[in-house]
Design a protein around this motif. Structure first.
Motif, short mmCIF file in Angstrom:
data_model
loop_
_atom_site.label_atom_id
_atom_site.label_comp_id
_atom_site.label_asym_id
_atom_site.label_seq_id
_atom_site.Cartn_x
_atom_site.Cartn_y
_atom_site.Cartn_z
N UNK A 130 0.82 -1.22 0.00
CA UNK A 130 0.00 0.00 0.00
C UNK A 130 0.85 1.26 0.00
N UNK A 131 1.33 1.68 -1.17
CA UNK A 131 2.00 2.98 -1.26
C UNK A 131 0.97 4.10 -1.16
N UNK A 132 1.45 5.32 -1.13
CA UNK A 132 0.56 6.48 -1.12
C UNK A 132 0.84 7.31 -2.37
N UNK A 133 0.03 8.33 -2.59
CA UNK A 133 0.27 9.21 -3.73
C UNK A 133 1.66 9.84 -3.62
N UNK A 156 4.42 6.72 -4.35
CA UNK A 156 4.26 5.76 -5.43
C UNK A 156 5.51 5.66 -6.31
N UNK A 157 6.21 6.76 -6.54
CA UNK A 157 7.44 6.71 -7.33
C UNK A 157 8.50 5.86 -6.66
N UNK A 158 8.66 6.03 -5.35
CA UNK A 158 9.62 5.22 -4.60
C UNK A 158 9.21 3.76 -4.60
N UNK A 159 7.90 3.50 -4.53
CA UNK A 159 7.42 2.13 -4.54
C UNK A 159 7.76 1.43 -5.86
N UNK A 160 7.59 2.14 -6.98
CA UNK A 160 7.94 1.56 -8.27
C UNK A 160 9.44 1.28 -8.33
N UNK A 218 11.27 0.52 -5.91
CA UNK A 218 11.57 -0.60 -5.01
C UNK A 218 11.39 -1.95 -5.70
N UNK A 219 10.60 -2.01 -6.76
CA UNK A 219 10.48 -3.26 -7.51
C UNK A 219 11.86 -3.69 -7.99
N UNK A 220 12.58 -2.72 -8.55
CA UNK A 220 13.93 -2.98 -9.02
C UNK A 220 14.90 -3.18 -7.86
N UNK A 221 14.84 -2.31 -6.87
CA UNK A 221 15.79 -2.34 -5.76
C UNK A 221 15.70 -3.62 -4.94
N UNK A 222 14.50 -4.15 -4.79
CA UNK A 222 14.29 -5.33 -3.95
C UNK A 222 14.25 -6.64 -4.74
N UNK A 223 14.34 -6.53 -6.05
CA UNK A 223 14.36 -7.74 -6.87
C UNK A 223 13.02 -8.44 -7.00
N UNK A 224 11.93 -7.68 -6.94
CA UNK A 224 10.61 -8.28 -7.13
C UNK A 224 10.45 -8.73 -8.57
N UNK A 225 9.62 -9.75 -8.77
CA UNK A 225 9.28 -10.19 -10.12
C UNK A 225 8.50 -9.09 -10.83
N UNK A 285 -0.51 7.00 -12.67
CA UNK A 285 0.60 7.64 -11.95
C UNK A 285 1.91 6.88 -12.08
N UNK A 286 1.86 5.54 -12.27
CA UNK A 286 3.10 4.77 -12.33
C UNK A 286 3.84 4.95 -13.65
N UNK A 287 3.17 5.41 -14.68
CA UNK A 287 3.74 5.40 -16.02
C UNK A 287 5.06 6.17 -16.11
N UNK A 288 5.12 7.33 -15.50
CA UNK A 288 6.33 8.15 -15.61
C UNK A 288 7.55 7.51 -14.95
N UNK A 289 7.35 6.49 -14.14
CA UNK A 289 8.45 5.85 -13.43
C UNK A 289 8.92 4.56 -14.12
N UNK A 290 8.36 4.24 -15.28
CA UNK A 290 8.68 3.00 -15.97
C UNK A 290 9.65 3.22 -17.12
N UNK A 291 10.32 2.14 -17.52
CA UNK A 291 11.29 2.22 -18.61
C UNK A 291 10.67 1.97 -19.98
#
Length: 281
Positions: free
Chosen positions: A44-47, A50-54, A56-63, A74-80
């Motif tokens: 449960x990230x917050x508004x 949310x950028x830090x949460x995205x 963290x997918x990379x930083x923590x090695x999530x699938x 909102x997540x789009x700007x943080x994606x490759x």
């Protein structure tokens, strides 16, 4: 769910709220059925975060993660990168970490909506639809309605400008924007074959203000993208009025089947996933 070990791969879902989500139940049942060393958890990230949460997918090695209300845009700007579907829709509901931690956004909601209708024997070609709401989930519905050949789609939203913007983004002559006054337009309602609620009102147990199901035809299909442990107010009202009703678990199932393949590379055990969220038969 199997034992979580040091080798277990982690998948999650971003949402706020997220406590109601049936995705963990559905995906964990599928992992167990196929003997996969994966676990699916709610996050449960917050508004604000949310950028830090995205990241963290990379930083923590999530699938990867699924993405639900209110973060699909909102997540789009943080994606490759984005899949063609996600780019066309302008919303993401699935993020997968690839080589070197590259984060790719996809949208399986389009297939989720279309698959849910197919499963219930509903065909879109030539149909007249009313879509309530203009958020991230609504964008996938519009894409599916346009691709499915709907003849006329009215997008009704509290903020008329947002409804107009959504209609303009898809540049289809079959789309019209209205304010929520459309929910009280008896002539419009009588002419609709499908009414879709894409707002989060159902998550709070509230009914749509001013909406008169009795004004719709008896065979008008009512589809609520929201779901809960019991039918939403929208679905319950449709059932009481004798109208065909579909709740959000069906869209959840079919988008989840597509997302499972992206996360694992394996064909999803659809029957197992359906039973896990209470869909039988």
């Amino acid at each position: 769910m199997g034992a979580v070990e040091g080798t277990t791969r982690v998948v999650g879902i971003f949402g706020d709220p997220v406590h109601h989500s049936l995705s963990p139940r559905m995906h964990n049942a599928a992992f167990v059925a196929l003997g996969l060393d994966y676990v699916y958890v709610p996050l449960r990230p917050t508004a604000r975060t949310i950028g830090e949460a995205v990241g963290a997918i990379r930083a923590l090695g999530l699938v990867g993660v699924n993405v639900t209300v209110p973060f699909k845009q909102e997540v789009i700007e943080h994606l490759d990168s984005l899949s063609d579907e996600a780019r066309a829709v302008g919303a993401v509901n699935t993020i997968v970490a690839g080589e070197g931690g590259c984060l790719a956004g996809a949208n399986t909601d389009v297939e989720g909506f279309a698959g849910a209708l197919r499963a219930r024997g509903v065909r879109l070609r030539g149909k007249r639809a009313l879509l309530i709401g203009a958020g991230g989930a609504a964008r996938a519905v519009v894409q599916s309605l346009v691709a499915g050949g709907a003849a006329d789609v009215v997008i009704a939203n509290r903020t008329l400008a947002r409804a107009r913007s959504l209609a303009a983004d898809f540049d289809a002559g079959t789309l019209r924007a209205r304010g929520l006054d459309a929910l009280e337009d008896a002539d419009l309602l009588a002419d609709r074959n499908v009414v879709i609620n894409s707002t989060s009102v159902g998550l709070k147990g509230a009914a749509l203000p001013g909406y008169s199901i009795e004004a719709t035809a008896m065979d008008c299909v009512h589809f609520d993208l929201a779901y809960g442990e019991k039918p939403t107010a929208f679905v319950a009202a449709a059932e009481r009025a004798g109208r065909p009703a579909i709740d959000g678990r069906y869209m959840l199932l079919y988008q989840g089947i597509a997302a499972f393949k992206l996360f694992t590379g394996r064909k999803a055990p659809a029957d197992v996933m359906a039973r896990a969220i209470g869909i039988v038969g």
